[in-house]
Design a protein around this motif. Structure first.
Motif, PDB file in Angstrom:
ATOM      1  N   VAL A   1     -19.862 -29.711 -10.164  1.00  0.00           N
ATOM      2  CA  VAL A   1     -21.155 -29.100  -9.722  1.00  0.00           C
ATOM      3  C   VAL A   1     -21.301 -28.129  -8.725  1.00  0.00           C
ATOM      4  O   VAL A   1     -21.359 -27.073  -8.210  1.00  0.00           O
ATOM      5  N   ALA A   2     -19.986 -28.312  -7.765  1.00  0.00           N
ATOM      6  CA  ALA A   2     -19.600 -27.302  -6.367  1.00  0.00           C
ATOM      7  C   ALA A   2     -17.967 -26.850  -6.899  1.00  0.00           C
ATOM      8  O   ALA A   2     -17.073 -27.736  -6.778  1.00  0.00           O
TER       9      ALA A   2
ATOM     10  N   PHE B   1     -27.623 -27.054  -9.936  1.00  0.00           N
ATOM     11  CA  PHE B   1     -27.242 -27.486  -8.353  1.00  0.00           C
ATOM     12  C   PHE B   1     -28.000 -26.690  -7.181  1.00  0.00           C
ATOM     13  O   PHE B   1     -27.635 -27.127  -6.009  1.00  0.00           O
ATOM     14  N   ALA B   2     -27.881 -25.447  -7.110  1.00  0.00           N
ATOM     15  CA  ALA B   2     -28.184 -24.595  -6.004  1.00  0.00           C
ATOM     16  C   ALA B   2     -28.735 -25.163  -5.324  1.00  0.00           C
ATOM     17  O   ALA B   2     -30.249 -25.348  -5.917  1.00  0.00           O
ATOM     18  N   GLY B   3     -28.714 -24.829  -4.028  1.00  0.00           N
ATOM     19  CA  GLY B   3     -30.114 -25.106  -2.773  1.00  0.00           C
ATOM     20  C   GLY B   3     -30.044 -26.871  -2.825  1.00  0.00           C
ATOM     21  O   GLY B   3     -30.580 -27.333  -2.362  1.00  0.00           O
ATOM     22  N   ARG B   4     -29.267 -27.546  -3.094  1.00  0.00           N
ATOM     23  CA  ARG B   4     -29.035 -29.041  -3.847  1.00  0.00           C
ATOM     24  C   ARG B   4     -28.021 -29.804  -3.386  1.00  0.00           C
ATOM     25  O   ARG B   4     -27.915 -30.723  -2.712  1.00  0.00           O
ATOM     26  N   VAL B   5     -26.994 -29.086  -3.233  1.00  0.00           N
ATOM     27  CA  VAL B   5     -25.724 -29.286  -2.801  1.00  0.00           C
ATOM     28  C   VAL B   5     -25.034 -28.570  -1.931  1.00  0.00           C
ATOM     29  O   VAL B   5     -24.637 -26.981  -2.297  1.00  0.00           O
ATOM     30  N   LEU B   6     -24.391 -28.916  -0.863  1.00  0.00           N
ATOM     31  CA  LEU B   6     -23.901 -28.446   0.314  1.00  0.00           C
ATOM     32  C   LEU B   6     -22.755 -29.463   0.338  1.00  0.00           C
ATOM     33  O   LEU B   6     -22.836 -30.468   0.184  1.00  0.00           O
TER      34      LEU B   6
ATOM     35  N   LEU C   1     -10.238 -29.463   4.444  1.00  0.00           N
ATOM     36  CA  LEU C   1     -10.724 -30.049   2.593  1.00  0.00           C
ATOM     37  C   LEU C   1     -10.103 -31.251   2.475  1.00  0.00           C
ATOM     38  O   LEU C   1     -10.479 -32.063   1.533  1.00  0.00           O
ATOM     39  N   GLU C   2      -9.659 -31.516   3.716  1.00  0.00           N
ATOM     40  CA  GLU C   2      -9.404 -33.326   3.627  1.00  0.00           C
ATOM     41  C   GLU C   2     -10.456 -34.156   3.538  1.00  0.00           C
ATOM     42  O   GLU C   2     -10.714 -35.628   3.065  1.00  0.00           O
ATOM     43  N   ASP C   3     -11.680 -33.201   4.515  1.00  0.00           N
ATOM     44  CA  ASP C   3     -12.974 -33.856   4.485  1.00  0.00           C
ATOM     45  C   ASP C   3     -13.703 -33.799   3.269  1.00  0.00           C
ATOM     46  O   ASP C   3     -14.124 -32.293   4.087  1.00  0.00           O
ATOM     47  N   GLY C   4     -13.518 -33.776   1.905  1.00  0.00           N
ATOM     48  CA  GLY C   4     -14.722 -33.016   1.072  1.00  0.00           C
ATOM     49  C   GLY C   4     -15.692 -33.640   0.752  1.00  0.00           C
ATOM     50  O   GLY C   4     -16.541 -33.738  -0.316  1.00  0.00           O
ATOM     51  N   ASP C   5     -16.739 -34.255   2.118  1.00  0.00           N
ATOM     52  CA  ASP C   5     -17.669 -35.274   1.700  1.00  0.00           C
ATOM     53  C   ASP C   5     -18.555 -33.439   0.949  1.00  0.00           C
ATOM     54  O   ASP C   5     -18.387 -32.136   1.533  1.00  0.00           O
ATOM     55  N   ILE C   6     -20.004 -34.139   0.016  1.00  0.00           N
ATOM     56  CA  ILE C   6     -20.600 -33.596  -0.033  1.00  0.00           C
ATOM     57  C   ILE C   6     -22.252 -34.025   0.527  1.00  0.00           C
ATOM     58  O   ILE C   6     -21.874 -34.949   0.395  1.00  0.00           O
ATOM     59  N   LEU C   7     -23.019 -33.103   0.439  1.00  0.00           N
ATOM     60  CA  LEU C   7     -24.423 -33.298   1.079  1.00  0.00           C
ATOM     61  C   LEU C   7     -25.774 -33.453  -0.199  1.00  0.00           C
ATOM     62  O   LEU C   7     -25.402 -32.151  -0.974  1.00  0.00           O
ATOM     63  N   LEU C   8     -26.658 -34.356  -1.268  1.00  0.00           N
ATOM     64  CA  LEU C   8     -27.071 -34.047  -1.979  1.00  0.00           C
ATOM     65  C   LEU C   8     -28.419 -34.299  -1.416  1.00  0.00           C
ATOM     66  O   LEU C   8     -28.982 -34.537  -1.247  1.00  0.00           O
TER      67      LEU C   8
END
Length: 85
Positions: A49-50, A64-69, A76-83
């Motif tokens: 995905v990313a 997933f471009a434009g939908r995953v940030l 990078l210990e904080d690797g959260d993503i936004l869908l």
């Protein structure tokens, strides 16, 4: 180190959702890249995905471009993503 993710995340159709991922590094460890994968169905391989990389930037695969940030901040210990949506 230890990866910490919730067992489940609830999403509402049409709304944004954060997928949390936290890495608790041991002494002398440094996270250099985070890769998010989407599980495939039975017998199918996971789909990338990313990729989050501080040197090479963030790369989101075309479907997933434009939908995953990236949602995490700082290291990078904080690797959260936004869908999105």
């Amino acid at each position: 180190g230890r990866v910490e993710v919730p067992r489940t995340v609830t999403a509402v159709l049409g709304q944004d959702v954060v997928l949390p991922c936290r890495y608790w590094a041991q002494e002398q460890e440094q996270v250099v890249q985070v890769t998010w994968l989407k599980r495939g169905g039975p017998g199918a391989a996971p789909a990338e995905v990313a990729v989050l990389n501080p040197q090479h930037g963030e790369h989101v695969q075309e479907p997933f471009a434009g939908r995953v940030l990236r949602h995490g901040h700082g290291d990078l210990e904080d690797g959260d993503i936004l869908l999105r949506n």
